[in-house]
Write a protein that holds these residues in place. Sequence first.
Motif, mmCIF file in Angstrom:
data_model
loop_
_atom_site.group_PDB
_atom_site.id
_atom_site.type_symbol
_atom_site.label_atom_id
_atom_site.label_comp_id
_atom_site.label_asym_id
_atom_site.label_seq_id
_atom_site.Cartn_x
_atom_site.Cartn_y
_atom_site.Cartn_z
ATOM 1 N N THR A 78 3.825 -1.777 -3.840
ATOM 2 C CA THR A 78 2.710 -0.962 -4.299
ATOM 3 C C THR A 78 2.137 -0.187 -3.126
ATOM 4 N N VAL A 79 1.250 0.761 -3.428
ATOM 5 C CA VAL A 79 0.571 1.505 -2.368
ATOM 6 C C VAL A 79 -0.230 0.550 -1.494
ATOM 7 N N ALA A 80 -0.882 -0.438 -2.119
ATOM 8 C CA ALA A 80 -1.671 -1.411 -1.356
ATOM 9 C C ALA A 80 -0.791 -2.186 -0.380
ATOM 10 N N ASP A 81 0.428 -2.529 -0.811
ATOM 11 C CA ASP A 81 1.362 -3.221 0.085
ATOM 12 C C ASP A 81 1.691 -2.358 1.291
ATOM 13 N N ARG A 82 1.995 -1.082 1.036
ATOM 14 C CA ARG A 82 2.376 -0.195 2.136
ATOM 15 C C ARG A 82 1.222 -0.023 3.122
ATOM 16 N N VAL A 83 0.006 0.110 2.596
ATOM 17 C CA VAL A 83 -1.166 0.239 3.471
ATOM 18 C C VAL A 83 -1.330 -1.012 4.321
#
Length: 233
Positions: A78-83
């Motif tokens: 997810t985007v949260a993971d990448r951040v």
Amino acid sequence: MADPAVLDALLRQLDRRQFDLVSVSSVRAARSVVPADPSTALILLDCVLADGDAPALADLIEQHDGPPVVMFSSQAETVADRVRWLDVGADDFVPWPASPAELVARIRSVLRRHGPEPRLAPLQTLSAGELVVDMLGLRVSVGGQPVRLTSLEFQLLAYLMCHPGEAVTREALLCDVWGYHTGPTATVTVHVRRLREKLEPDPLHPIYIRTIWGVGYRFEADVVEGRSERARR
């Protein structure tokens, strides 16, 4: 890296491009290698590891002033993971699946930001089975027999062999080989047909340059790059 198939594919692509590689498949093994080895120039880290937390390992490497880390995920993220992974110290994150060309470009970009990239000798040869391309002498042979190519045919063949296993669109070939940003792609089709007639044992059933319907072409065979050993470090 958790997935052996992903690891094997990555190692093949990076080895073709003359990177010196050391691979490990667990956090425990990685902790014994980095950051203790000062010769490590960069770490390519799968975020999904069976025995531990890969982002925590990236954070540990940064705390010990270790080499730059490029992270990717062999599973959905997810985007949260990448951040999160970038926040803990990763120098870049590569969405997966990524093309070999993009992966190598990102690795080299990170290496440039962190110091001089290891120098490579000029590419001397490209070979795939009986097909050999002499990049310095601008000669091509199949089974030891010379094959005469036009300048554009040579450039097209070299381009495809420098991107083995990648589906390359006709538009990309028109831009990168011919230098045309727009225009009809029929000339690409004609030149590929001529290459097949000169190189393939059976042009109707090609083993080197395959058509990817609706996309373009893919150089199918494994390619080995030949360089001078003196310039490799």
